[in-house]
Write a protein that holds these residues in place. Structure first.
Motif, PDB file in Angstrom:
ATOM      1  N   THR A 280      25.803  50.932  80.661  1.00  0.00           N
ATOM      2  CA  THR A 280      26.686  50.369  81.398  1.00  0.00           C
ATOM      3  C   THR A 280      26.614  49.048  82.288  1.00  0.00           C
ATOM      4  OG1 THR A 280      25.969  51.497  83.309  1.00  0.00           O
ATOM      5  CG2 THR A 280      27.396  53.206  81.549  1.00  0.00           C
ATOM      6  N   LYS A 281      25.103  49.101  82.496  1.00  0.00           N
ATOM      7  CA  LYS A 281      25.236  47.937  83.671  1.00  0.00           C
ATOM      8  C   LYS A 281      24.926  46.823  83.159  1.00  0.00           C
ATOM      9  CE  LYS A 281      21.701  46.179  87.288  1.00  0.00           C
ATOM     10  NZ  LYS A 281      20.924  45.732  87.917  1.00  0.00           N
ATOM     11  N   THR A 282      24.015  46.967  82.196  1.00  0.00           N
ATOM     12  CA  THR A 282      23.257  45.877  81.321  1.00  0.00           C
ATOM     13  C   THR A 282      23.824  45.110  80.612  1.00  0.00           C
ATOM     14  OG1 THR A 282      20.581  46.725  82.341  1.00  0.00           O
ATOM     15  CG2 THR A 282      21.221  44.308  81.045  1.00  0.00           C
ATOM     16  N   TYR A 283      24.352  46.210  79.727  1.00  0.00           N
ATOM     17  CA  TYR A 283      25.385  45.690  78.599  1.00  0.00           C
ATOM     18  C   TYR A 283      27.216  45.184  78.612  1.00  0.00           C
ATOM     19  CZ  TYR A 283      21.895  46.527  75.264  1.00  0.00           C
ATOM     20  OH  TYR A 283      20.197  46.916  75.102  1.00  0.00           O
ATOM     21  N   VAL A 284      27.755  46.605  79.198  1.00  0.00           N
ATOM     22  CA  VAL A 284      28.736  46.843  79.055  1.00  0.00           C
ATOM     23  C   VAL A 284      29.549  45.417  80.832  1.00  0.00           C
ATOM     24  CG1 VAL A 284      31.325  48.113  79.860  1.00  0.00           C
ATOM     25  CG2 VAL A 284      29.607  48.615  78.033  1.00  0.00           C
ATOM     26  N   THR A 285      29.190  46.042  81.713  1.00  0.00           N
ATOM     27  CA  THR A 285      29.482  45.807  83.363  1.00  0.00           C
ATOM     28  C   THR A 285      28.875  44.122  83.143  1.00  0.00           C
ATOM     29  OG1 THR A 285      29.352  47.455  84.500  1.00  0.00           O
ATOM     30  CG2 THR A 285      29.028  45.076  85.333  1.00  0.00           C
ATOM     31  N   CYS A 286      27.622  44.007  82.438  1.00  0.00           N
ATOM     32  CA  CYS A 286      27.359  42.365  82.629  1.00  0.00           C
ATOM     33  C   CYS A 286      28.325  41.261  81.415  1.00  0.00           C
ATOM     34  CB  CYS A 286      25.419  42.476  82.326  1.00  0.00           C
ATOM     35  SG  CYS A 286      24.881  40.773  82.207  1.00  0.00           S
ATOM     36  N   ALA A 287      28.351  42.016  80.459  1.00  0.00           N
ATOM     37  CA  ALA A 287      29.450  41.616  79.280  1.00  0.00           C
ATOM     38  C   ALA A 287      30.896  40.781  79.943  1.00  0.00           C
ATOM     39  CB  ALA A 287      28.747  41.204  78.009  1.00  0.00           C
ATOM     40  N   LEU A 288      31.045  42.182  80.161  1.00  0.00           N
ATOM     41  CA  LEU A 288      32.362  42.688  79.925  1.00  0.00           C
ATOM     42  C   LEU A 288      33.401  42.649  81.291  1.00  0.00           C
ATOM     43  CD1 LEU A 288      33.155  45.326  76.955  1.00  0.00           C
ATOM     44  CD2 LEU A 288      33.213  42.492  76.648  1.00  0.00           C
ATOM     45  N   VAL A 293      34.149  49.512  81.874  1.00  0.00           N
ATOM     46  CA  VAL A 293      32.303  50.454  82.019  1.00  0.00           C
ATOM     47  C   VAL A 293      33.317  51.964  81.693  1.00  0.00           C
ATOM     48  CG1 VAL A 293      31.502  52.404  83.347  1.00  0.00           C
ATOM     49  CG2 VAL A 293      30.775  50.085  83.792  1.00  0.00           C
ATOM     50  N   GLY A 294      34.987  52.569  82.343  1.00  0.00           N
ATOM     51  CA  GLY A 294      35.156  54.178  82.340  1.00  0.00           C
ATOM     52  C   GLY A 294      35.386  53.943  81.317  1.00  0.00           C
ATOM     53  N   TYR A 295      36.503  52.844  80.351  1.00  0.00           N
ATOM     54  CA  TYR A 295      37.147  52.747  78.784  1.00  0.00           C
ATOM     55  C   TYR A 295      35.619  53.686  78.071  1.00  0.00           C
ATOM     56  CZ  TYR A 295      41.265  51.312  80.816  1.00  0.00           C
ATOM     57  OH  TYR A 295      42.291  50.645  81.052  1.00  0.00           O
ATOM     58  N   VAL A 296      34.737  52.645  78.097  1.00  0.00           N
ATOM     59  CA  VAL A 296      33.410  52.644  77.445  1.00  0.00           C
ATOM     60  C   VAL A 296      32.694  54.450  77.424  1.00  0.00           C
ATOM     61  CG1 VAL A 296      31.183  52.309  76.750  1.00  0.00           C
ATOM     62  CG2 VAL A 296      32.602  50.199  76.872  1.00  0.00           C
ATOM     63  N   MET A 297      33.032  55.196  78.821  1.00  0.00           N
ATOM     64  CA  MET A 297      32.185  56.407  78.706  1.00  0.00           C
ATOM     65  C   MET A 297      33.195  57.807  78.356  1.00  0.00           C
ATOM     66  SD  MET A 297      28.966  56.117  79.433  1.00  0.00           S
ATOM     67  CE  MET A 297      28.864  57.682  80.405  1.00  0.00           C
ATOM     68  N   ILE A 298      34.075  56.591  78.477  1.00  0.00           N
ATOM     69  CA  ILE A 298      35.460  57.722  77.936  1.00  0.00           C
ATOM     70  C   ILE A 298      35.203  57.833  76.534  1.00  0.00           C
ATOM     71  CG2 ILE A 298      38.327  57.855  77.046  1.00  0.00           C
ATOM     72  CD1 ILE A 298      38.503  57.012  79.772  1.00  0.00           C
ATOM     73  N   CYS A 299      34.673  57.136  75.340  1.00  0.00           N
ATOM     74  CA  CYS A 299      34.493  56.884  74.388  1.00  0.00           C
ATOM     75  C   CYS A 299      33.509  58.235  74.315  1.00  0.00           C
ATOM     76  CB  CYS A 299      34.335  55.348  73.978  1.00  0.00           C
ATOM     77  SG  CYS A 299      34.256  55.253  72.037  1.00  0.00           S
ATOM     78  N   ASN A 346      33.362  38.736  72.852  1.00  0.00           N
ATOM     79  CA  ASN A 346      34.465  38.231  71.513  1.00  0.00           C
ATOM     80  C   ASN A 346      33.384  39.289  71.042  1.00  0.00           C
ATOM     81  OD1 ASN A 346      34.917  36.274  72.150  1.00  0.00           O
ATOM     82  ND2 ASN A 346      33.119  34.911  71.094  1.00  0.00           N
ATOM     83  N   GLN A 347      32.637  40.426  70.890  1.00  0.00           N
ATOM     84  CA  GLN A 347      32.622  41.274  70.330  1.00  0.00           C
ATOM     85  C   GLN A 347      33.140  42.976  70.482  1.00  0.00           C
ATOM     86  OE1 GLN A 347      28.274  40.582  69.833  1.00  0.00           O
ATOM     87  NE2 GLN A 347      28.507  39.275  67.805  1.00  0.00           N
ATOM     88  N   LEU A 348      34.245  43.023  71.218  1.00  0.00           N
ATOM     89  CA  LEU A 348      34.683  44.195  71.827  1.00  0.00           C
ATOM     90  C   LEU A 348      34.173  44.982  71.839  1.00  0.00           C
ATOM     91  CD1 LEU A 348      36.362  44.541  75.069  1.00  0.00           C
ATOM     92  CD2 LEU A 348      38.052  44.789  73.295  1.00  0.00           C
ATOM     93  N   VAL A 349      34.563  45.414  70.191  1.00  0.00           N
ATOM     94  CA  VAL A 349      34.818  46.529  69.246  1.00  0.00           C
ATOM     95  C   VAL A 349      33.231  47.255  69.395  1.00  0.00           C
ATOM     96  CG1 VAL A 349      34.605  47.799  67.870  1.00  0.00           C
ATOM     97  CG2 VAL A 349      36.363  46.580  67.586  1.00  0.00           C
ATOM     98  N   VAL A 350      32.124  46.862  68.978  1.00  0.00           N
ATOM     99  CA  VAL A 350      30.915  46.755  69.384  1.00  0.00           C
ATOM    100  C   VAL A 350      30.463  47.178  70.472  1.00  0.00           C
ATOM    101  CG1 VAL A 350      28.732  46.133  68.997  1.00  0.00           C
ATOM    102  CG2 VAL A 350      30.019  44.992  68.169  1.00  0.00           C
ATOM    103  N   PHE A 351      31.025  47.264  71.664  1.00  0.00           N
ATOM    104  CA  PHE A 351      31.040  47.840  72.547  1.00  0.00           C
ATOM    105  C   PHE A 351      31.810  49.529  72.678  1.00  0.00           C
ATOM    106  CE2 PHE A 351      31.261  43.070  74.110  1.00  0.00           C
ATOM    107  CZ  PHE A 351      29.508  43.197  75.401  1.00  0.00           C
ATOM    108  N   PHE A 352      32.166  49.416  72.336  1.00  0.00           N
ATOM    109  CA  PHE A 352      32.271  50.842  72.052  1.00  0.00           C
ATOM    110  C   PHE A 352      31.783  51.743  70.692  1.00  0.00           C
ATOM    111  CE2 PHE A 352      35.743  48.723  74.146  1.00  0.00           C
ATOM    112  CZ  PHE A 352      36.068  49.983  74.831  1.00  0.00           C
ATOM    113  N   VAL A 353      31.402  51.171  69.266  1.00  0.00           N
ATOM    114  CA  VAL A 353      30.503  51.821  68.886  1.00  0.00           C
ATOM    115  C   VAL A 353      28.935  52.579  68.831  1.00  0.00           C
ATOM    116  CG1 VAL A 353      29.775  51.653  66.186  1.00  0.00           C
ATOM    117  CG2 VAL A 353      31.775  50.135  66.427  1.00  0.00           C
ATOM    118  N   PHE A 354      28.811  51.294  70.427  1.00  0.00           N
ATOM    119  CA  PHE A 354      27.371  51.781  71.019  1.00  0.00           C
ATOM    120  C   PHE A 354      27.385  53.476  70.661  1.00  0.00           C
ATOM    121  CE2 PHE A 354      25.472  48.917  69.852  1.00  0.00           C
ATOM    122  CZ  PHE A 354      24.562  47.948  69.178  1.00  0.00           C
ATOM    123  N   PRO A 355      28.266  53.499  72.091  1.00  0.00           N
ATOM    124  CA  PRO A 355      28.526  55.127  72.728  1.00  0.00           C
ATOM    125  C   PRO A 355      29.139  55.686  72.455  1.00  0.00           C
ATOM    126  CG  PRO A 355      30.308  53.360  74.061  1.00  0.00           C
ATOM    127  CD  PRO A 355      29.191  52.507  72.946  1.00  0.00           C
TER     128      PRO A 355
END
Length: 458
Positions: A280-288, A293-299, A346-355
C-alpha cells in the motif's frame, strides 16, 4: 423477528461498523504515518498486545462483565485507536495500539460465546440440533462482517479523492517506488500531493463515529439473554486458567506436525502484513497517491471473500493439496513480478491485479490452514488453534516490525524463502499423514481379516 436472530444481527452490524473503521485505518497506517515508521510500528504493537491478551484476558472479562458488556467495553478499546490517529505521535498511537490489542481477544471470544449461547438457546426451544443453528448464526455473522473491508476502504478513497492537492508525480520520485525503494521519506513522495489535514480529520471523524455507533448499537439493542450469565459461568468454569492454557499451547509443540506447520502459519501473517504495510505504501501511495489505497484494498477484500466461499465449497472435490499448490504458484508469481515491476501511473490496471491475485492465495492460506488444523488436531483443538493465533500473530509482528528497517526487495526475498520453507514442511506433514493413515488402514484390515481366516480353519 425471532429474538436470538435479532441479537445475531445486532452483533453482526456492530462488528461491521467497528471494523469498517479499523480495517480502513489499518490499510492507511503505513501511508498516513510514514515518518520514522510510526504507522507500521503501531500495527506491530497491536498484534503483540493481541498475543498477550488472548492468553488470559477473555475468560476474566467475560466472567466479570458477561458477553454483552465485554463486547461493548472491547469496542471502546478500538475507538481509542481512532482517536489516537487525530494527533498521531509515538505518545498517542503506541499506547492506543496497546489498548486496542488488549481489547481484541476479549471482543472475539465474547462474540463467539454469545453466538454459541444464542444458537443453543434457540435450538433447545425449537427442538433442533444446536450445532446446526450455531453454524447458521456464524454464517450470518461472517456474511455481514466480511463486507467491512470493502466499506472502510471505500470511505477512505471517496474522502481522499476530494483532495484538490493532486499533483503530477515526477519520474525522479517514481524511481523511488517499488521493490528497490529509496528507504527514505521520498517513498511517500505523494505527501505533497496527498490529502489535506482537514480531509484526514474528516476521515478520522467518520471512522470514530462509526465505532461509537457500533458501541451504541450493542448497548441499546443487544439483549443480555437470560442464559447468558449462567452459560457464561459454565463456559468459564470449563475454560482453563492462564497457566494451563499457556502450558497446553507449548506442550502441543511436542507434536512434530505442529512444529512443521509453524512456517506456514507464520507465512500467513507475513504475507498479509506485507500487503497492508508495504504494498500500500511503496507501490500504491508512492506511484498513484493515498486516495487509491482504499480502492486497491477493496479489490483484495472482495476477491478474498469470494474465493474463501468458493474454496470452502470446492475443497471437497479437489482436496487441499491442489489448493495449496494453487496458492503457492500464485503467490510465488506475484512476489517475482513485484521484484521486477517498476510501478508507474500509466499501468493503473496492474495495481489492482496484484491485490486480486494476492486475495486468491490469501483465501487458501486462511481457509485451508484453519481446516488443516481442525483435521490434524481434532482431539486438541484449543491448544492447536492457540498455536495458530500465536504463530500467525508473530508473522504480523515481524512483518510490521521490520517494515521500516529493510528495503522492499529484501522483504520480498524473505517472503519467498518462508513460502518455499512452508510448502516443504507442509509436504512433510501430508507425507506423515498419508503414512499414518495407510498404517491405520493396514491394522484395521488385519483386524478384519484375522477373525475371518481363523473361522475358515475351524
Amino acid at each position: 423477528m425471532e429474538r436470538n436472530l435479532k441479537n445475531v444481527l445486532v452483533i453482526s452490524f456492530g462488528f461491521l461498523l467497528l471494523f469498517t473503521a479499523y480495517g480502513g485505518l489499518q490499510s492507511l497506517q503505513s501511508s498516513l504515518h510514514s515518518e520514522e515508521g510510526l504507522g507500521v510500528a503501531s500495527l506491530s504493537v497491536i498484534y503483540a498486545a493481541l498475543i498477550i491478551s488472548s492468553m488470559f484476558l477473555p475468560p476474566i472479562l467475560i466472567k466479570k462483565l458477561g458477553c454483552k458488556w465485554t463486547i461493548a467495553a472491547s469496542m471502546c478499546c478500538y475507538i481509542t485507536f481512532s482517536l489516537g490517529n487525530f494527533y498521531a505521535s509515538w505518545y498517542t498511537l503506541i499506547p492506543t495500539s496497546v489498548i486496542l490489542g488488549l481489547g481484541g481477544a476479549p471482543l472475539w471470544s465474547a462474540k463467539c460465546t454469545y453466538l454459541t449461547i444464542a444458537g443453543n438457546s434457540y435450538a433447545e426451544k425449537a427442538g433442533k440440533i444446536g450445532k446446526d443453528i450455531i453454524s447458521q448464526y456464524f454464517g450470518v455473522f461472517f456474511l455481514i462482517f466480511q463486507s467491512s473491508g470493502i466499506w472502510g476502504n471505500l470511505i477512505s478513497s471517496l474522502i481522499f479523492s476530494q483532495s484538490s492537492n493532486k499533483a503530477e508525480i515526477s519520474e525522479e520520485n517514481l524511481a523511488c517506488c517499488g521493490a528497490y525503494d529509496c528507504m527514505s521519506d521520498t517513498t511517500n513522495t505523494t505527501a505533497s500531493a496527498g490529502p489535506s489535514e482537514s480531509l484526514v480529520y474528516i476521515l478520522l471523524g467518520v471512522y470514530t463515529a462509526s465505532g461509537v455507533l457500533a458501541v451504541l448499537l450493542i448497548v441499546i439493542f443487544l439483549d443480555q439473554i437470560k442464559s447468558d450469565q449462567a452459560e457464561t459461568e459454565k463456559e468459564i468454569q470449563k475454560t482453563p486458567s492462564f497457566w494451563s492454557t499457556f502450558l497446553a499451547t507449548f506442550q502441543h509443540l511436542k507434536d512434530k506436525r505442529q512444529c512443521l506447520l509453524i512456517p506456514l502459519t507464520m507465512y500467513s501473517g507475513l504475507e498479509q502484513g506485507f500487503l497492508a504495510g508495504d504494498y500500500t505504501k511503496t507501490y500504491v501511495t508512492c506511484a498513484l497517491g493515498i486516495h487509491y489505497v482504499g480502492y486497491v484494498m477493496i479489490c483484495f477484500s472482495a476477491v478474498n471473500s469470494l474465493c474463501s466461499l468458493l474454496f470452502g465449497k470446492i475443497s471437497q472435490f479437489t482436496g487441499r493439496k491442489f489448493l495449496f499448490a494453487l496458492a503457492t504458484v500464485t503467490n510465488t508469481a506475484c512476489i517475482i513480478a513485484l521484484l521486477l515491476w517498476k510501478p508507474h501511473p500509466n499501468q493503473l490496471v496492474v495495481f489492482f491485479v496484484f491485490p486480486a491475485l494476492w486475495g486468491i492465495s490469501d483465501a487458501v492460506w486462511q481457509t485451508q490452514t484453519n481446516g488443516l488444523y481442525g483435521v490434524l488436531f481434532e482431539k486438541h483443538t484449543e491448544a492447536a488453534f492457540a498455536n495458530y493465533r500465536l504463530w500467525e500473530s508473530c508473522g504480523f509482528v515481524i512483518a510490521f516490525g521490520y517494515s521500516t528497517t529493510l528495503r522492499v526487495y529484501i522483504k520480498l526475498y524473505i517472503l519467498l524463502a518462508v513460502l518455499v520453507l512452508s510448502i516443504v514442511t507442509y509436504g512433510v506433514v501430508e507425507y506423515l499423514e498419508a503414512k499414518s493413515s495407510s498404517r491405520t488402514s493396514a491394522t484395521t484390515e488385519k483386524e478384519n481379516v484375522g477373525p475371518h481366516t481363523q473361522d475358515t480353519h475351524m
